[in-house]
Scaffold this active site. Structure first.
Site: not given
Length: 160
Positions: A76-78, A115, A129
Site C-alpha cells: 500500500l506504499c505509493h 523510504e 550480510d
C-alpha cells in the site's frame, strides 16, 4: 464514526490511500539504524580489510536502491519519484557499532518516511550480510524516523 486508519476502507479492507487531490509539497525525511558488532569486525570494515570488499560502499548503494524500491516492499506504499537519497555510514568504535542515517527528498503528494526507514534498514542488513562470515551475533537496533518535513502533518522531529 469515521475510520481513523487511512489504509483500511469503510468495509475494513486494505486499501491504498487516494492522494489524487493532495497538493504537491516539498517533503523530506531522515531516519537512522545502528548495527552493533565486535571491535574486530568493525576494525576489518573500517580498515578496508574485509574479504568481500568495501562494506560501506556496498551498504550505501543498497540503501539507496532500497529507498527507490520501497513501494515494491511495503504493501500500500505509493511509488515515488525521489529526487534525492543519501545514506551515511559512520563508524562509532567507542560503541562497537555503525550509525546509519538516511535522507530522502521529493516534491510530491505523499511523504518519504517509509523510504528513509527502508534505506537505513537495508543498509544495516547489507552490513550484516557482508560481515556474517566474521560474526553472526551482530545486532541491528534503534531503527527510527529522526525527522520529517512537508505535507499536511508538517514538521516532526524525534526526541534525542
Amino acid at each position: 464514526m469515521t475510520n481513523p486508519f487511512t489504509h483500511i476502507n469503510q468495509d475494513g479492507k486494505a486499501n491504498m490511500v487516494d492522494v489524487t487531490h493532495k497538493i504537491v509539497t516539498e517533503r523530506q525525511a531522515r531516519a537512522q539504524a545502528f548495527i552493533e558488532m565486535s571491535a574486530s569486525t568493525l576494525k576489518a570494515i573500517v580498515d578496508g580489510n574485509h574479504h568481500k570488499g568495501d562494506v560501506f560502499a556496498t551498504a550505501r548503494i543498497a540503501g539507496i536502491m532500497a529507498a527507490k524500491k520501497t513501494a515494491d516492499l511495503i504493501p500500500l506504499c505509493h511509488p515515488l519519484a525521489l529526487t534525492k537519497v543519501e545514506v551515511e555510514l559512520i563508524a562509532e568504535p567507542e560503541f562497537n557499532r555503525v550509525r546509519i542515517t538516511s535522507l530522502c527528498k521529493l516534491s510530491g503528494k505523499t511523504g518519504v518516511e517509509m523510504e528513509a526507514l527502508t534505506a537505513a534498514s537495508v543498509a544495516a542488513l547489507t552490513i550484516y550480510d557482508m560481515c556474517k562470515a566474521l560474526q553472526k551475533d551482530m545486532i541491528i537496533s534503534n531503527v527510527k524516523l529522526l525527522e520529517k518535513t512537508g505535507g499536511k502533518s508538517g514538521h516532526f522531529k524525534a526526541q534525542e
